[in-house]
Design an enzyme around this catalytic site. Structure first.
Site, short mmCIF file in Angstrom:
data_model
loop_
_atom_site.label_atom_id
_atom_site.label_comp_id
_atom_site.label_asym_id
_atom_site.label_seq_id
_atom_site.Cartn_x
_atom_site.Cartn_y
_atom_site.Cartn_z
N GLU A 55 0.72 -1.67 0.05
CA GLU A 55 0.07 0.02 -0.05
C GLU A 55 0.74 1.44 0.18
OE1 GLU A 55 -2.64 -0.10 3.81
OE2 GLU A 55 -2.96 -2.21 3.12
N ARG A 95 3.16 20.13 5.42
CA ARG A 95 4.25 19.13 6.30
C ARG A 95 4.91 20.37 7.42
NH1 ARG A 95 6.98 16.04 4.27
NH2 ARG A 95 6.75 14.62 5.55
N CYS A 106 -1.72 33.91 9.01
CA CYS A 106 -1.43 34.73 9.95
C CYS A 106 -1.41 34.02 11.55
CB CYS A 106 -2.14 35.95 10.66
SG CYS A 106 -2.83 36.69 9.08
N TYR A 139 0.58 14.24 -0.12
CA TYR A 139 0.28 14.69 1.73
C TYR A 139 0.97 15.76 1.54
CZ TYR A 139 0.81 9.97 2.62
OH TYR A 139 0.62 8.73 2.57
N1 LLP Z 1 -1.69 2.40 4.35
C1 LLP Z 1 -1.98 2.21 5.38
C2 LLP Z 1 -3.35 2.05 6.19
C3 LLP Z 1 -1.75 3.75 5.67
O1 LLP Z 1 -2.35 4.78 7.01
C4 LLP Z 1 -0.85 4.95 5.34
C5 LLP Z 1 -0.28 6.46 5.34
C6 LLP Z 1 -0.39 4.02 4.08
C7 LLP Z 1 -0.63 2.38 3.62
C8 LLP Z 1 0.71 4.44 2.97
O2 LLP Z 1 1.95 5.16 4.10
P1 LLP Z 1 3.31 6.10 3.20
O3 LLP Z 1 3.44 4.48 1.76
O4 LLP Z 1 2.62 7.32 1.94
O5 LLP Z 1 4.09 6.29 3.90
N2 LLP Z 1 0.77 12.51 6.13
C9 LLP Z 1 1.58 11.79 6.80
C10 LLP Z 1 2.68 10.85 6.63
C11 LLP Z 1 1.38 10.20 6.88
C12 LLP Z 1 0.91 8.65 6.61
C13 LLP Z 1 -0.74 8.28 7.41
N3 LLP Z 1 -0.95 7.09 6.90
C14 LLP Z 1 3.26 13.11 6.39
O6 LLP Z 1 3.04 14.00 5.29
O7 LLP Z 1 4.84 12.72 6.52
#
Ligand code: LLP
Length: 433
Positions: free
Chosen positions: A281, A329, A359, A387
């Site tokens: 994923e 971020r 602000c 993100y």
């Molecule tokens: N699968 C599940 C169940 C997840 O909760 C997430 C991400 C992913 C897959 C994908 O993860 P990735 O490959 O993108 O690391 N907003 C944060 C990141 C939050 C990730 C949440 N879950 C940031 O900007 O660093």
């Protein structure tokens, strides 16, 4: 030469290009703040996973929370990708992008009954269930509509992914998944409940992970569980190893997707589980380095110290038209994201804080960055494809940015800039004189 971590982004002469398009030109044509994505880069990132998985039953499910623009979903869908969704809204998006529901897995700790019903109606591939209560509710919802919900339990392997606490999800103290020691009992419950069919098992230990180690630890624990569950007569068809692979923002050196997947598959094969369907994923690693946020320099506000000397008595500020509402971020995780000028100047750089118009003192995109820019020129925040837009808000009644997709020398507007009137559509004045 391309910039670190951004294979499709490079200077040609003085001008910064994404693929064969000048970013300053795109900014002039579409306005700023502007998100721009490289389609080639997204497809190349997916190909890394696909190469390692070739020849075995598998599905890469793009975690669309990273970037859910319909054209991004379409790009991955056409390349054969599946999708990982976490809300009814994301489900409607994948359907609008023409994705087959049979390639969609539904994750998340707080699915509502209405979301479950809709996902069952359209026929998603699998629900990644995160608690025993959710199992019970899903069983009721499925039974009531005469459907069968295919389920995988998200187990919490209790491993430390070594990442930022807000994006670490595989530790005991996190809200995610079913505790490792309760997993077998939960599988027995799932197998006994009406309306459910156990099909797999999954974990997701966190995000922006730079090592293979935590994945291997989680995998070993998952395979132990699979053996224990199957010993109780409950077959497990697929293993879903989650997302989380990091990208290069600064000097991180995560393994390539191909290297990570290859080492995990070697472990899976060595333990005799090579016949199972494999799922991942990934979110960030498919889109993060493919995108930039382009912004206009509105004002240069020199500090009172010597030019460019951070030890001076006050900072230099570079005030740009993108803000924390466009890219959360840095404000939210103190994330360091590379910022470069879209046009190189043969002048000494000045060290400044790159800040937005919102602000709040927390509204910054980068601190103490050397930049040689003039007012009216453009800067680009790199590695903003994941993100970025999906976490944007309308704080300060700021419309969300426009988005452009580039492939070679072609560029398409894939989302209009949000107009002010759209921001208060649906609000109502009181019926008072
Ligand atoms: N699968 C599940 C169940 C997840 O909760 C997430 C991400 C992913 C897959 C994908 O993860 P990735 O490959 O993108 O690391 N907003 C944060 C990141 C939050 C990730 C949440 N879950 C940031 O900007 O660093």
């Amino acid at each position: 030469m391309s910039l670190p971590g951004a294979p499709q982004i490079a200077y040609r002469g003085d001008e910064l290009f994404i693929e064969d398009c000048s970013l300053s030109e795109l900014a002039r044509r579409h306005g700023t703040p502007l998100y721009v994505y490289s389609r080639t880069s997204m497809l190349a990132a997916l190909a890394g996973y696909e190469r390692a998985l070739a020849g075995r039953e598998h599905l890469v499910c793009y975690a669309m929370k990273a970037n859910s623009n319909l054209a991004v979903l379409q790009t991955f869908a056409q390349a054969g990708c599946g999708f990982d969704i976490v809300s009814g809204g994301e489900l409607e998006r994948v359907l609008a992008a023409g994705v087959a529901p049979s390639k969609v897995v539904f994750s998340g700790v707080g699915k509502t009954r209405a979301e479950m019903r809709r996902a069952l109606d359209v026929g998603v591939l699998c629900f990644n269930v995160e608690s025993e209560s959710e199992l019970e509710v899903l069983s009721q919802v499925a039974s009531a509509s005469g459907a069968t919900a295919r389920v995988s339990l998200r187990v919490n392997p209790d491993v430390d992914a070594g990442t930022h606490p807000y994006i670490s999800t595989g530790l005991k103290g996190n809200k995610f998944g079913i505790a490792h020691e309760h997993a077998v009992a939960c599988y027995e419950r799932a197998a006994a409940l009406p309306g459910l069919q156990v099909v797999g098992i999954d974990f997701h230990i966190g995000s922006q992970i730079a090592d293979t180690g935590p994945y291997l630890d989680a995998l070993e624990r998952m395979l132990d569980l699979v053996e224990a569950i199957e010993a109780r007569g409950i077959p497990i068809h697929h293993l879903d190893l989650g997302g989380g692979l990091g990208i290069t923002y600064t000097d991180e050196a995560p393994p390539s997707a191909q290297a990570l997947v290859t080492s995990l598959l070697a472990r899976i094969d060595a333990r005799g589980h090579g016949h199972r369907m494999i799922m991942f994923e990934p979110g960030r690693s498919l889109v993060g380095n493919a995108g930039v946020l382009v912004s206009e320099v509105l004002y240069l506000k020199p500090g009172t110290g010597p030019n460019g000397d951070p030890a001076g008595s006050a900072k230099n500020f570079c005030i740009v038209d993108a803000a924390m509402n466009d890219l959360m971020r840095p404000a939210m995780y103190q994330a360091w994201m590379r910022i470069v000028a879209c046009r190189l100047r043969d002048e000494p750089a000045v060290v400044c804080d790159v800040v937005g118009p919102v602000c709040e003192s927390g509204d910054w995109l980068g601190r103490d960055r050397p930049l040689a820019v003039r007012e009216g020129e453009f800067i680009a925040v790199l590695s903003a494809g994941a993100y970025g837009m999906t976490m944007a808000s309308n704080y300060n009644t700021r419309g969300r940015a426009a988005e452009v997709m580039v492939a070679g020398d072609r560029a398409w507007l894939i989302r209009d800039r949000e107009a002010a009137t759209e921001l208060f559509r649906g609000e109502h004045l009181l019926p008072l004189a």
